[in-house]
Design an enzyme around this catalytic site. Structure first.
Site, short mmCIF file in Angstrom:
data_model
loop_
_atom_site.label_atom_id
_atom_site.label_comp_id
_atom_site.label_asym_id
_atom_site.label_seq_id
_atom_site.Cartn_x
_atom_site.Cartn_y
_atom_site.Cartn_z
N ASP A 163 0.84 -1.19 0.00
CA ASP A 163 0.00 0.00 0.00
C ASP A 163 0.88 1.25 0.00
O ASP A 163 1.67 1.46 0.92
CB ASP A 163 -0.91 0.00 1.23
N TYR A 222 3.04 10.04 0.68
CA TYR A 222 4.07 9.47 1.55
C TYR A 222 5.49 9.83 1.07
O TYR A 222 6.45 9.62 1.80
CB TYR A 222 3.93 7.95 1.67
N LYS A 250 -2.43 6.23 -4.23
CA LYS A 250 -3.56 7.12 -3.92
C LYS A 250 -3.38 8.49 -4.54
O LYS A 250 -2.28 9.05 -4.53
CB LYS A 250 -3.72 7.26 -2.39
N HIS A 306 -7.56 9.54 -2.11
CA HIS A 306 -7.02 9.45 -0.75
C HIS A 306 -7.97 10.02 0.30
O HIS A 306 -8.14 9.45 1.38
CB HIS A 306 -5.68 10.19 -0.70
N GLN A 338 -10.80 2.46 1.99
CA GLN A 338 -9.73 2.27 2.97
C GLN A 338 -9.93 3.27 4.11
O GLN A 338 -9.97 4.48 3.90
CB GLN A 338 -8.36 2.48 2.31
#
Length: 288
Positions: A35, A40, A69, A102, A175
């Protein structure tokens, strides 16, 4: 749980220097679900790990399930494809197995992940996630992604998407943050009733207000009874709810431990006791 491998490796807050090794260890340990996310800022290093393991012959690309995402500053329809391509280039991949919105809200586009106004608040964009979704659907048509989904959507937002009049492709998953201190029972039921899988991030909780989920005496007791670690109990808890789970770690021993969850089963009472820990404790928040 659909086509998504039941356990994946979370990479949020995994520093670029650590994440390459973490992904290599995970693939060696049997993880096939990784993931990721643009936000990030470590997809380049993750891509290096994936490439090295494919070159070593440890795994084939088609055996992996790689998720990324779309960040909030890319919600304009005209920006979605370029955002996806940016992640693909960083990950050194031709396609993503799953691409998620996201968060449901869009931010002003530009170089800053969190564009702040003079008042210290995030500057929103005049976008609507229903329009963003149309550009996400186009990515599937173009072959850049195999499936699309959402993250951090509540039931109202998901309902609006599912009832979109000209919906071409349904979201594969939602998610969400989820663990025994935030059990999300209503939202999980809502999703699963509509054929949308749920993926749990932050399944191991984390320190908050001086409390760490893994130190909870109920979880310690259940772990001891099964001769498993608290983390393994927390991963197994989600699996038995038919929820995909993506524990994050950069520690090799913990990465290996977190996927060794297929050789035991929590009892019905264990599950009841874990669900009873719910305190609606959210730790993942976006600056507003």
């Amino acid at each position: 749980m659909g086509d998504i491998p039941a356990v994946g490796l979370g990479t949020w807050k995994a520093c670029p220097g650590e994440v390459t090794r973490a992904v290599e260890v995970a693939i060696d340990a049997g993880y096939r679900h990784i993931d990721c996310a643009y936000l990030y800022h470590n997809e380049k290093e993750i891509g290096e790990a994936i490439s090295s393991k494919i070159q070593e012959g440890v795994v084939k690309r088609e055996e992996l399930f790689v998720v990324s995402k779309l960040w909030c500053t890319y919600h304009k329809k005209s920006l979605v494809k370029s955002a996806c391509l940016e992640s693909l280039n960083a990950l050194k991949l031709d396609y993503l197995d799953l691409y998620l919105i996201h968060w449901p809200m869009g931010f002003k586009s530009g170089d800053q992940d969190l564009p702040l106004g003079d008042n210290g608040m995030v500057i929103p964009s005049d976008t609507n996630f229903l329009d963003t979704w149309e550009a996400m659907e186009d990515l599937v048509v173009l072959g850049l992604v195999k499936a699309i989904g959402v993250s951090n959507f509540n039931s109202d937002q998901l309902d609006r998407l599912l009832k979109k009049p000209d919906l071409r492709i349904k979201p594969l998953t939602n998610q969400i943050e989820c663990n025994p201190y935030l059990t999300q029972e209503k939202l999980i039921g809502f999703c699963q009733d509509r054929g949308v899988t749920v993926t749990a991030y932050r399944p191991l909780g984390g320190p908050s207000q001086g409390v760490d989920l893994m130190d909870d005496p109920v979880i310690q007791r259940i772990a001891s009874a099964h001769q498993k670690s608290p983390a393994q109990v927390l991963v197994r808890f989600q699996m038995q709810r038919n929820v995909v789970v993506i524990p994050k770690s950069v520690t090799p021993s913990r990465i290996q431990e977190n996927i060794q969850v297929f050789d035991f089963e929590l009892t019905e009472q264990d599950m009841k006791d874990l669900l009873a820990l719910d305190r609606n404790l959210r730790q993942a928040t976006l600056p507003a």
